[in-house]
Design a protein around this motif. Structure first.
Motif, PDB file in Angstrom:
ATOM      1  N   LEU A  96      -3.185   6.868   9.244  1.00 14.33           N
ATOM      2  CA  LEU A  96      -2.564   5.678   8.432  1.00 14.33           C
ATOM      3  C   LEU A  96      -3.380   4.620   8.002  1.00 14.33           C
ATOM      4  O   LEU A  96      -3.484   3.671   7.143  1.00 14.33           O
ATOM      5  CB  LEU A  96      -1.389   5.202   9.230  1.00 14.33           C
ATOM      6  CG  LEU A  96      -0.280   6.256   9.293  1.00 14.33           C
ATOM      7  CD1 LEU A  96       1.112   5.616   9.990  1.00 14.33           C
ATOM      8  CD2 LEU A  96       0.178   6.816   8.171  1.00 14.33           C
ATOM      9  N   ILE A 102      -5.486   0.441   5.330  1.00 13.10           N
ATOM     10  CA  ILE A 102      -4.230   0.871   5.336  1.00 13.10           C
ATOM     11  C   ILE A 102      -4.295   1.992   4.253  1.00 13.10           C
ATOM     12  O   ILE A 102      -4.472   1.633   2.975  1.00 13.10           O
ATOM     13  CB  ILE A 102      -3.294  -0.094   5.392  1.00 13.10           C
ATOM     14  CG1 ILE A 102      -3.359  -1.121   6.518  1.00 13.10           C
ATOM     15  CG2 ILE A 102      -1.767   0.627   5.443  1.00 13.10           C
ATOM     16  CD1 ILE A 102      -2.012  -1.996   6.471  1.00 13.10           C
ATOM     17  N   GLU A 104      -1.883   3.557   1.983  1.00 14.89           N
ATOM     18  CA  GLU A 104      -0.362   3.466   1.584  1.00 14.89           C
ATOM     19  C   GLU A 104      -0.057   4.764   1.368  1.00 14.89           C
ATOM     20  O   GLU A 104       1.270   4.876   1.534  1.00 14.89           O
ATOM     21  CB  GLU A 104      -0.629   2.464   0.549  1.00 14.89           C
ATOM     22  CG  GLU A 104      -0.954   1.062   0.634  1.00 14.89           C
ATOM     23  CD  GLU A 104      -2.308   0.634   0.640  1.00 14.89           C
ATOM     24  OE1 GLU A 104      -2.936   1.536   0.348  1.00 14.89           O
ATOM     25  OE2 GLU A 104      -2.754  -0.547   0.924  1.00 14.89           O
ATOM     26  N   ASN A 106      -0.580   7.784   2.446  1.00 13.05           N
ATOM     27  CA  ASN A 106       0.056   8.578   3.502  1.00 13.05           C
ATOM     28  C   ASN A 106       1.202   7.800   4.145  1.00 13.05           C
ATOM     29  O   ASN A 106       1.991   8.657   4.702  1.00 13.05           O
ATOM     30  CB  ASN A 106      -1.117   8.538   4.546  1.00 13.05           C
ATOM     31  CG  ASN A 106      -2.355   9.413   4.017  1.00 13.05           C
ATOM     32  OD1 ASN A 106      -2.184  10.067   3.170  1.00 13.05           O
ATOM     33  ND2 ASN A 106      -3.535   9.530   4.779  1.00 13.05           N
ATOM     34  N   MET A 107       1.418   6.481   4.104  1.00 12.69           N
ATOM     35  CA  MET A 107       2.395   5.787   4.811  1.00 12.69           C
ATOM     36  C   MET A 107       3.734   6.236   4.021  1.00 12.69           C
ATOM     37  O   MET A 107       4.871   6.671   4.430  1.00 12.69           O
ATOM     38  CB  MET A 107       2.332   4.229   4.546  1.00 12.69           C
ATOM     39  CG  MET A 107       1.292   3.805   5.506  1.00 12.69           C
ATOM     40  SD  MET A 107       1.110   1.901   5.405  1.00 12.69           S
ATOM     41  CE  MET A 107       2.836   1.527   6.070  1.00 12.69           C
ATOM     42  N   LYS A 108       3.620   6.320   2.653  1.00 11.83           N
ATOM     43  CA  LYS A 108       4.737   6.732   1.727  1.00 11.83           C
ATOM     44  C   LYS A 108       5.152   8.387   2.088  1.00 11.83           C
ATOM     45  O   LYS A 108       6.468   8.742   2.115  1.00 11.83           O
ATOM     46  CB  LYS A 108       4.444   6.807   0.455  1.00 11.83           C
ATOM     47  CG  LYS A 108       3.967   5.144  -0.296  1.00 11.83           C
ATOM     48  CD  LYS A 108       4.104   5.025  -1.735  1.00 11.83           C
ATOM     49  CE  LYS A 108       3.664   3.642  -2.057  1.00 11.83           C
ATOM     50  NZ  LYS A 108       3.407   3.664  -3.499  1.00 11.83           N
ATOM     51  N   GLU A 110       4.804   9.964   4.719  1.00  9.42           N
ATOM     52  CA  GLU A 110       5.467   9.905   6.323  1.00  9.42           C
ATOM     53  C   GLU A 110       6.791   9.078   6.290  1.00  9.42           C
ATOM     54  O   GLU A 110       7.284   8.881   7.296  1.00  9.42           O
ATOM     55  CB  GLU A 110       4.588   9.526   7.207  1.00  9.42           C
ATOM     56  CG  GLU A 110       3.345  10.624   7.304  1.00  9.42           C
ATOM     57  CD  GLU A 110       3.821  11.963   7.831  1.00  9.42           C
ATOM     58  OE1 GLU A 110       5.054  12.088   8.281  1.00  9.42           O
ATOM     59  OE2 GLU A 110       2.910  13.016   7.628  1.00  9.42           O
ATOM     60  N   ILE A 112       6.789   5.777   6.244  1.00 12.91           N
ATOM     61  CA  ILE A 112       6.737   4.737   7.173  1.00 12.91           C
ATOM     62  C   ILE A 112       6.516   3.434   6.415  1.00 12.91           C
ATOM     63  O   ILE A 112       5.799   3.505   5.486  1.00 12.91           O
ATOM     64  CB  ILE A 112       5.339   4.911   7.987  1.00 12.91           C
ATOM     65  CG1 ILE A 112       5.514   6.415   8.637  1.00 12.91           C
ATOM     66  CG2 ILE A 112       5.124   3.679   8.737  1.00 12.91           C
ATOM     67  CD1 ILE A 112       6.441   6.182   9.864  1.00 12.91           C
ATOM     68  N   SER A 113       7.471   2.409   6.772  1.00 11.63           N
ATOM     69  CA  SER A 113       7.080   1.070   6.194  1.00 11.63           C
ATOM     70  C   SER A 113       6.086   0.244   6.706  1.00 11.63           C
ATOM     71  O   SER A 113       5.782   0.425   8.217  1.00 11.63           O
ATOM     72  CB  SER A 113       8.625   0.542   6.169  1.00 11.63           C
ATOM     73  OG  SER A 113       8.982   0.079   7.511  1.00 11.63           O
ATOM     74  N   THR A 114       5.710  -0.835   6.150  1.00 14.83           N
ATOM     75  CA  THR A 114       4.913  -1.603   6.778  1.00 14.83           C
ATOM     76  C   THR A 114       5.614  -2.452   7.996  1.00 14.83           C
ATOM     77  O   THR A 114       4.575  -2.492   8.887  1.00 14.83           O
ATOM     78  CB  THR A 114       4.519  -2.677   5.851  1.00 14.83           C
ATOM     79  OG1 THR A 114       4.451  -2.256   4.732  1.00 14.83           O
ATOM     80  CG2 THR A 114       3.521  -3.846   6.171  1.00 14.83           C
ATOM     81  N   LEU A 117       4.892   0.224  10.790  1.00 15.72           N
ATOM     82  CA  LEU A 117       3.547   0.429  11.129  1.00 15.72           C
ATOM     83  C   LEU A 117       3.056  -0.747  12.199  1.00 15.72           C
ATOM     84  O   LEU A 117       2.505  -0.624  12.901  1.00 15.72           O
ATOM     85  CB  LEU A 117       2.665   0.166   9.906  1.00 15.72           C
ATOM     86  CG  LEU A 117       1.131   0.549   9.980  1.00 15.72           C
ATOM     87  CD1 LEU A 117       0.840   1.615  10.851  1.00 15.72           C
ATOM     88  CD2 LEU A 117       0.380   0.408   8.777  1.00 15.72           C
ATOM     89  N   LEU A 137      -0.729   8.702  12.749  1.00 12.77           N
ATOM     90  CA  LEU A 137       0.508   9.119  13.340  1.00 12.77           C
ATOM     91  C   LEU A 137       0.486  10.524  13.753  1.00 12.77           C
ATOM     92  O   LEU A 137       0.301  11.365  13.112  1.00 12.77           O
ATOM     93  CB  LEU A 137       1.532   8.873  12.079  1.00 12.77           C
ATOM     94  CG  LEU A 137       2.946   9.348  12.326  1.00 12.77           C
ATOM     95  CD1 LEU A 137       3.591   8.275  13.239  1.00 12.77           C
ATOM     96  CD2 LEU A 137       3.782   9.471  11.027  1.00 12.77           C
TER      97      LEU A 137
END
Length: 284
Positions: A96, A102, A104, A106-108, A110, A112-114, A117, A137
């Motif tokens: 992440l 950051i 972004e 990879n966050m989408k 998974e 995962i919101s800000t 995180l 993660l």
């Protein structure tokens, strides 16, 4: 009769679940993979069905239960042999944050919101994203964080200090009773322990737990947390110190293999014990 039959079915189903759980190891819920989590729920449903449906064939029910329980064991075995199987069923960790940036996408991926995180970073003691060099993660859902070099806490190695190795403290008193094996492992005996208790002005049966650290300090937790341990007088401290020295001489005599040295320590212990017997009436 139906009630008794259901009770017996429920009992044996519970025993079966207990055996399966024990055989599955000591994984915590957070360490289970998605597949193991789904299988666990299914096994629980099957056990409940076996216990309550008296019309159900027990052989069929336990057969399906054993099959569902055996599948995770087979997958665990194959995972040890093959990385492909391991990645297929356990998944892979997702980066992440990399090199302080950051990711972004990879966050989408998974979901995962800000805010999530930032929450995970705070749980790791990190409050500034700028202090993070790398964050992943894990498949368990936990976030592993590596801080930047300048944001890492200084270690003993960084300070180049030569300190003795830390040793596990030994629990020498539990529930008001002396634990002899841990006491021996700490290199001390009951005479030393009784002397320390006398120094603290505490009775053995009032001690909930006592631990000895590597430096020989005795920590005491009393049953009554509101009770203040009385401070021993100078005379009591002197008497306790004499008793400790006498106990040390005896311990040295037991540990040494040299006959002459053993004789010297034994004689010193006897003389000191004689002195203690003479001074005790005046130092109490």
């Amino acid at each position: 009769m139906d009630v008794i039959q259901i009770a017996l079915r429920a009992f044996f189903a519970l025993v079966t679940l207990f055996v399966i759980t024990r055989l599955s190891g000591k994984k915590q819920l957070a360490q289970l993979t998605f597949f193991e989590y789904i299988v666990g729920i299914t096994i629980g449903d099957i056990a409940a069905f076996i216990a309550t449906d008296i019309e159900n064939n027990l052989v069929h029910g336990y057969t399906s239960l054993i099959v569902f329980a055996a599948i995770p064991f087979l997958i665990d075995y194959l995972s040890l042999k093959s990385k492909f199987v391991r990645d297929l069923f356990e998944g892979k960790g997702t980066v992440l944050i990399k090199k302080g940036k950051i990711l972004e996408d990879n966050m989408k991926k998974e979901h995962i919101s800000t805010d999530e995180l930032l929450e995970q970073l705070r749980l790791k003691g990190v409050f500034k994203v700028a202090d993070v060099e790398f964050a992943m993660l894990e498949t368990s859902g936990h976030l592993s964080v590596m801080a930047k070099k300048q944001a890492q806490a200084a270690t003993i190695k960084d300070l180049q200090l030569n300190l003795p190795e830390e040793q596990e403290p030994e629990t020498v008193i539990m529930d008001g009773k002396i634990m002899l094996d841990p006491l021996r492992a700490s290199g001390r005996n009951t005479d030393w322990l009784n002397t320390e208790l006398e120094k603290a002005g505490v009775k053995l049966d009032n001690v909930f737990m006592g631990q000895v650290d590597a430096s020989g300090q005795l920590y005491l937790d009393l049953y009554n947390d509101q009770l203040q341990m009385p401070q021993p007088s100078q005379n009591q401290l002197l008497l306790a110190s004499l008793k400790k020295s006498q106990a040390d001489f005896e311990m040295f005599a037991l540990e040494t293999k040299n006959p002459e040295t053993k004789k010297v320590y034994t004689k010193a212990a006897e003389k000191l014990q004689s002195t203690i017997d003479q001074l005790s009436p005046y130092l109490r």
